[in-house]
Every structure is written in structure tokens, then in C-alpha cells.
Design an enzyme around this catalytic site. Structure first.
Site, PDB file in Angstrom:
ATOM      1  N   SER A   1      43.420 -43.771 -20.602  1.00  0.00           N
ATOM      2  CA  SER A   1      44.485 -44.783 -20.492  1.00  0.00           C
ATOM      3  C   SER A   1      44.012 -45.861 -19.510  1.00  0.00           C
ATOM      4  O   SER A   1      42.799 -45.973 -19.275  1.00  0.00           O
ATOM      5  CB  SER A   1      45.806 -44.114 -20.140  1.00  0.00           C
ATOM      6  OG  SER A   1      45.888 -43.851 -18.810  1.00  0.00           O
ATOM      7  N   LEU A   2      44.874 -46.671 -18.990  1.00  0.00           N
ATOM      8  CA  LEU A   2      44.435 -47.827 -18.206  1.00  0.00           C
ATOM      9  C   LEU A   2      45.153 -47.880 -16.859  1.00  0.00           C
ATOM     10  O   LEU A   2      46.368 -47.653 -16.795  1.00  0.00           O
ATOM     11  CB  LEU A   2      44.754 -49.129 -18.953  1.00  0.00           C
ATOM     12  CG  LEU A   2      43.981 -49.412 -20.243  1.00  0.00           C
ATOM     13  CD1 LEU A   2      44.624 -50.562 -20.996  1.00  0.00           C
ATOM     14  CD2 LEU A   2      42.531 -49.757 -19.910  1.00  0.00           C
TER      15      LEU A   2
ATOM     16  N   GLU B   1      41.970 -59.460 -23.474  1.00  0.00           N
ATOM     17  CA  GLU B   1      42.651 -59.363 -24.770  1.00  0.00           C
ATOM     18  C   GLU B   1      44.090 -58.907 -24.564  1.00  0.00           C
ATOM     19  O   GLU B   1      44.427 -58.376 -23.511  1.00  0.00           O
ATOM     20  CB  GLU B   1      41.881 -58.416 -25.705  1.00  0.00           C
ATOM     21  CG  GLU B   1      41.771 -57.011 -25.188  1.00  0.00           C
ATOM     22  CD  GLU B   1      40.743 -56.176 -25.951  1.00  0.00           C
ATOM     23  OE1 GLU B   1      39.724 -56.717 -26.412  1.00  0.00           O
ATOM     24  OE2 GLU B   1      40.964 -54.959 -26.055  1.00  0.00           O
TER      25      GLU B   1
ATOM     26  N   LYS C   1      47.485 -56.768 -24.496  1.00  0.00           N
ATOM     27  CA  LYS C   1      47.838 -55.348 -24.470  1.00  0.00           C
ATOM     28  C   LYS C   1      48.965 -55.180 -25.491  1.00  0.00           C
ATOM     29  O   LYS C   1      50.106 -55.563 -25.242  1.00  0.00           O
ATOM     30  CB  LYS C   1      48.284 -54.924 -23.067  1.00  0.00           C
ATOM     31  CG  LYS C   1      48.488 -53.439 -22.937  1.00  0.00           C
ATOM     32  CD  LYS C   1      48.676 -53.038 -21.491  1.00  0.00           C
ATOM     33  CE  LYS C   1      48.772 -51.520 -21.335  1.00  0.00           C
ATOM     34  NZ  LYS C   1      49.866 -50.919 -22.118  1.00  0.00           N
TER      35      LYS C   1
ATOM     36  N   ARG D   1      47.651 -40.492 -30.299  1.00  0.00           N
ATOM     37  CA  ARG D   1      46.899 -40.237 -29.062  1.00  0.00           C
ATOM     38  C   ARG D   1      47.218 -38.852 -28.497  1.00  0.00           C
ATOM     39  O   ARG D   1      46.357 -38.192 -27.925  1.00  0.00           O
ATOM     40  CB  ARG D   1      47.239 -41.320 -28.041  1.00  0.00           C
ATOM     41  CG  ARG D   1      46.563 -41.150 -26.725  1.00  0.00           C
ATOM     42  CD  ARG D   1      46.812 -42.352 -25.824  1.00  0.00           C
ATOM     43  NE  ARG D   1      46.102 -42.211 -24.581  1.00  0.00           N
ATOM     44  CZ  ARG D   1      46.565 -41.557 -23.520  1.00  0.00           C
ATOM     45  NH1 ARG D   1      47.749 -40.992 -23.566  1.00  0.00           N
ATOM     46  NH2 ARG D   1      45.846 -41.468 -22.424  1.00  0.00           N
TER      47      ARG D   1
ATOM     48  N   GLU E   1      46.085 -49.981 -32.330  1.00  0.00           N
ATOM     49  CA  GLU E   1      47.514 -49.914 -32.023  1.00  0.00           C
ATOM     50  C   GLU E   1      48.289 -50.275 -33.286  1.00  0.00           C
ATOM     51  O   GLU E   1      48.008 -51.304 -33.913  1.00  0.00           O
ATOM     52  CB  GLU E   1      47.799 -50.920 -30.899  1.00  0.00           C
ATOM     53  CG  GLU E   1      49.028 -50.638 -30.092  1.00  0.00           C
ATOM     54  CD  GLU E   1      48.837 -49.587 -29.004  1.00  0.00           C
ATOM     55  OE1 GLU E   1      47.707 -49.082 -28.807  1.00  0.00           O
ATOM     56  OE2 GLU E   1      49.836 -49.258 -28.359  1.00  0.00           O
TER      57      GLU E   1
END
Ligand code: IVH
Length: 329
Positions: free
Chosen positions: A24-25, A58, A60, A82, A124
Site C-alpha cells: 500500500s502507500l 499520477e 490516485k 487485493r 483500479e
């Protein structure tokens, strides 16, 4: 349609392990967080690497993460959610109904390209705002449950046990990462080249990507601010912007901490709130007798739209002091 839809109604979704951890981020909330991230990265790279350092920015995308697997003949063979990052759920039948998911790569019009031995792509699934609003309007008229936001819509639509239901939903996808690539052609060396690669093979890849060299980091910071200000004009929801180190070799060197790669950062746009007057409460009685209270609000600008009403049926999100407008008109 007969190629995309069919098969039995599932009783539950099988578990599928991912070929690589679905990281994840880490989040950034202001410009100083971006600058601090840049400094952290530079401390871990050599002078030569810093001379080459560049970033890709880019959107999200706000939807449901999907993992798409292709075999040596370029056929779409498996699609998963996921899940917990290591194991997802097999939603292949549902993903096959999404028109933008290539069932065969390269797409037949891209002759000359050969499929790789194996390709796994991360993307996504999402719904455009206009399609989401139209869907909810129809459902409300039919006295059926509406979705709170496009993200819930995407998740709810892809976790249907009957793929015939998913096929009726206006879902789209953006591809943004190669999780695994084996065989010819050789894997790209940068994230920006990976995006071109995915585009060539027929995946929908956003054109809203910008590359900045490290020297131009302040331009990147400015771009992030401008993107945030203009984001409501996009046809789909974004909840932030992702900044990634472009070189895949540098990404590998930077590695990750826990579940978050050091080489990427999500800049989250602040949620927007507004204060307005509650003018009236209107009670609608549906065909089945279901009663839904609606707030009539003094028009207020928020998130690029004018809000004049809000549903009041969800007690959790309504309180005397704090009323959030979830729906717009
Ligand atoms: S990159 C290892 N890029 O945001 C890096 N993620 O909090 C993997 N997301 O559920 C993620 N748009 O699926 C990346 N352009 C984008 C994205 C993106 C949306 C999702 C991602 C994850 C969440 C991370």
C-alpha cells in the site's frame, strides 16, 4: 457479450495468493511532507543515482484494486481483489464482464506484438461520477438501495456472486503497475516505460501522468497543488495523487518499510466541508412504504458542485452539530 458473461453463479469467492505482495502507500498531507520524502530518498541513493533521479506523478484512483493475470497466449485467466495484500479473492467471472479489461493481449489491433510468457497487472476498477449518479438516481426511483460513493459502488459491483449483475454495472478500469512480467519482450526499466508497455498491450492507462526530474522537484510540488485544485473537473473521483520514483532499479534499491514502499508516496487531498442552513426536512415515502428523510439545504458550493440536498437516513453521518452532505443535486 457471450464471451464476457456466462458460467455459474458463485457461492463464495476462492482465495488466490498474489505473485508479489500488494503493497500500500504511505501518505503525505502537505508540501513539506513531499519535500521530507524527497530528502529521505536522496539519503539512500548514490550521487550517480541522484543524477538520474526522476519521478512520475499520477492520479490516485478511488475505486477497488484489481489484479489481472495473463497466460503465455495472452489470455486473461485470473482476476483478483487485493484482499489482505498477500491473498485476494478470485473475481475472474466478474472482471470478464468489464469491457475495458482486455480478454486477450495484445489487443488484436496491435499486430506485431507477442504476448509475454506471463503478465500480472495491478489496476483500479472504478465508475465515472456521471454514471454513478445516474445509477443511484434510477435505484432511488425504484426504491432500491443506493451506494454511498463510487468506491463502494465498484467494490459492491465486483463482489457480486452473479456476474450477470456485474455486467449491468458501468465499471471501468485504469492499469498502473506491472506486478510480474516473464519472458520476451524484456521488462521495462522505468515506471513510465511500464505505463507505455501496458498501453501498447491494450490496457487503459491514464494520460494524466507527468514526469519530473529531481532538479524540477519544486515544479512537481506546484503541479500537485494545481492538480488538487482542478480535480473536481475530472470525470472520475481521485482521492489524491501518487508520486513514484521512475527508475525500477532505484525502486528496488529503496525497498519498503512494513507494507509501504519507500519509493512512492500518496499525497492525500484534504476532505472538503462546508457550512450551510438546513431549510427543511422532506420525507419521501417510496412505493414499498420505505420512508427516507431528505434535508433541503441552502445551496452551497463544495467539491466543485452545488449541494442543495442531503439524505438523512444514515444516523451515523447525521448529528445536530455536524451534517455532511453525501449526495448532490
Ligand atoms: S501504486 C506499491 N498507484 O491506492 C505501490 N496505487 O493506498 C502500489 N491506488 O489500494 C500502489 N491509484 O491500489 C498506486 N496510481 C496509483 C493508484 C494506487 C490508486 C490505490 C492502490 C491502493 C491504495 C494505496
Amino acid at each position: 457479450p457471450t464471451v464476457r458473461i456466462g458460467g455459474d453463479v458463485a457461492e463464495r469467492f476462492e482465495k488466490v495468493p498474489h505473485p508479489a505482495p500488494m503493497l500500500s502507500l504511505a501518505n503525505a498531507f502537505d508540501e513539506d511532507d513531499l519535500r521530507a520524502w524527497r530528502e529521505r530518498i536522496k539519503r539512500l541513493l548514490s550521487d550517480d543515482e541522484i543524477a538520474e533521479l526522476a519521478y512520475v506523478v499520477e492520479p490516485k484512483f478511488d475505486g477497488l484494486t484489481v489484479v489481472l493475470h495473463y497466460d503465455e497466449q495472452g489470455r486473461f485467466v485470473l482476476g483478483a481483489t487485493r484482499g489482505d495484500g498477500d491473498v485476494g479473492e478470485n473475481i475472474t467471472a466478474n472482471l470478464r464482464t468489464v469491457a475495458q479489461v482486455p480478454l486477450q493481449i495484445p489487443v488484436p489491433t496491435n499486430s506485431g506484438l507477442m504476448p509475454p510468457a506471463r503478465l500480472v497487472v495491478r489496476g483500479e476498477a472504478y465508475v465515472e461520477k456521471a454514471a454513478f449518479d445516474a445509477f443511484n438516481r434510477e435505484r432511488a426511483q425504484a426504491d432500491e438501495r443506493t451506494y454511498a460513493n463510487p468506491r463502494n459502488f465498484a467494490a459492491g459491483s465486483l463482489r457480486q456472486l452473479d456476474s450477470g449483475v456485474t455486467a449491468q454495472r458501468p465499471l471501468k478500469i485504469w492499469a498502473y503497475q506491472i506486478l510480474l512480467l516473464a519472458g520476451e519482450p524484456a521488462p521495462p526499466g522505468t515506471h513510465s516505460a511500464s505505463l507505455d508497455y501496458l498501453r501498447d498491450f491494450g490496457f487503459p492507462v491514464s494520460a494524466l501522468t507527468e514526469r519530473f526530474s529531481d532538479d524540477a522537484f519544486e515544479d512537481l510540488v506546484e503541479y500537485v497543488g494545481q492538480f488538487g485544485a482542478a480535480r473536481h473537473d475530472l470525470p472520475f473521483e481521485v482521492d489524491g495523487i501518487v508520486i513514484k520514483v521512475d527508475s525500477l532499479a532505484q525502486q528496488a534499491k529503496l525497498g519498503f518499510t512494513g507494507k509501504d514502499p519507500r519509493w512512492a508516496l500518496a499525497y492525500k487531498f484534504p476532505g472538503e466541508e462546508a457550512v450551510t442552513d438546513l431549510l427543511d426536512i422532506v420525507i419521501n415515502v417510496g412505493r414499498t412504504g420505505a420512508v427516507t428523510p431528505n434535508a433541503v439545504l441552502a445551496p452551497v458550493q463544495i467539491g466543485g458542485v452545488t449541494v442543495r440536498s442531503a439524505t438523512l437516513h444514515n444516523e451515523d453521518s447525521v448529528s445536530y452539530t455536524h451534517l455532511r452532505a453525501h449526495e448532490t443535486s
